[in-house]
Design an enzyme around this catalytic site. Structure first.
Site, PDB file in Angstrom:
ATOM      1  N   SER A 148      22.253 -11.752-102.724  1.00  0.00           N
ATOM      2  CA  SER A 148      21.614 -12.719-104.068  1.00  0.00           C
ATOM      3  C   SER A 148      21.968 -14.322-104.014  1.00  0.00           C
ATOM      4  O   SER A 148      21.366 -14.884-104.784  1.00  0.00           O
ATOM      5  CB  SER A 148      22.527 -12.119-105.020  1.00  0.00           C
ATOM      6  OG  SER A 148      22.439 -10.687-105.403  1.00  0.00           O
ATOM      7  N   HIS A 212      25.825 -16.684-107.315  1.00  0.00           N
ATOM      8  CA  HIS A 212      24.424 -16.934-107.631  1.00  0.00           C
ATOM      9  C   HIS A 212      24.264 -18.272-108.406  1.00  0.00           C
ATOM     10  O   HIS A 212      23.343 -19.083-107.973  1.00  0.00           O
ATOM     11  CB  HIS A 212      24.095 -16.002-109.175  1.00  0.00           C
ATOM     12  CG  HIS A 212      24.274 -14.581-108.730  1.00  0.00           C
ATOM     13  ND1 HIS A 212      24.300 -13.720-109.820  1.00  0.00           N
ATOM     14  CD2 HIS A 212      24.511 -13.750-107.678  1.00  0.00           C
ATOM     15  CE1 HIS A 212      24.418 -12.367-109.350  1.00  0.00           C
ATOM     16  NE2 HIS A 212      24.263 -12.625-107.936  1.00  0.00           N
TER      17      HIS A 212
END
Length: 249
Positions: A148, A212
């Site tokens: 991610s 992220h």
């Protein structure tokens, strides 16, 4: 049967080489292959079942994932884990969510950057995103796995390069009806959600929202420095649900 499998593999290889985004599709294939071969999928009989499978999963994630408390001890093996963790996923939902996002946004970004540059960008930003998360949670003993951080960097670069590209999103408060929005609306909204979630994650590591944000910022910053004006508007037809993020199994 063996001939059929061999022919299928050859055709898949040719299609990847002939595509405009072979690195993106190769990354997806590699992540899927690693997951299917590992204990996380639960498909390999070599890892057993029940408690044996759970023990194998924990050992597997600790070996190939990032453990913040061990990362800065100076060992070469620990220093490599932010790279190996990019190809390891904790569950089917984790894998499929990440690969869908990579499929939707990776191809156009790779076409714009070029194969070699996109590969270095993906791995480098993914490594730094996990490193940034580990630095903030330096006392954590939980293993961190997932792509991610790297995929968030792809989203950041995509936002800069194609800000007016129209993205189909599935919104829960609209009963998951597909709605088309420009990337400059969808992706900053996603980043804001990550920021709010990171601020509320005070009980220790869960989903690595900070990774992220670091990845997204790195991707956007790199694209803004490396490239000039954003590309003309286009359309992204595949749906884009929220990614799972990194998992700490």
């Amino acid at each position: 049967m063996i001939r059929k499998w061999s022919a299928s593999i050859v055709r898949a290889g040719r299609s990847v080489r002939g595509s405009s985004a072979p690195v993106t599709y190769s990354l997806i294939a590699l992540c899927c292959a690693v997951f299917l071969a590992g204990p996380g999928s639960g498909l390999s009989p070599a890892y057993g079942t029940g408690d044996d499978l759970l023990a194998a999963q924990r050992a597997y994630f600790r070996r190939w994932g990032v453990i913040p408390a061990e990362l800065f001890e100076g060992s070469a093996g620990s220093a490599l884990t932010p790279a190996t963790a990019l190809f390891v996923h904790g569950s089917w939902v984790h894998l499929l969510g990440n690969m869908l996002f990579l499929y939707v946004f990776g191809a156009m970004t790779e076409e714009r950057m070029g194969r070699v540059q996109f590969t270095l960008f993906y791995v480098g930003c993914g490594y730094l995103a996990l490193l940034g998360y580990a630095a903030v949670n330096a006392d954590s003993e939980q293993s961190l796995v997932g792509a991610s951080g790297a995929i968030s960097a792809v989203l950041g670069a995509f936002l800069y390069l194609f800000p007016r590209a129209r993205v189909t999103s599935l919104l829960p408060f609209l009963f998951f009806l597909p709605v088309r929005f420009p990337a400059w609306i969808v992706l900053p909204f996603w980043a804001a959600l990550q920021w709010l979630a990171a601020g509320r994650a005070s009980d220790g590591p869960g989903v690595a929202y900070l990774a992220h944000l670091v990845g997204f910022g790195l991707g956007f910053g790199y694209a803004s420095v490396r490239y000039g004006r954003p590309t003309s508007p286009t359309r992204v037809k595949a749906p884009a649900p929220a990614p799972e993020g990194e998992n700490q199994p």
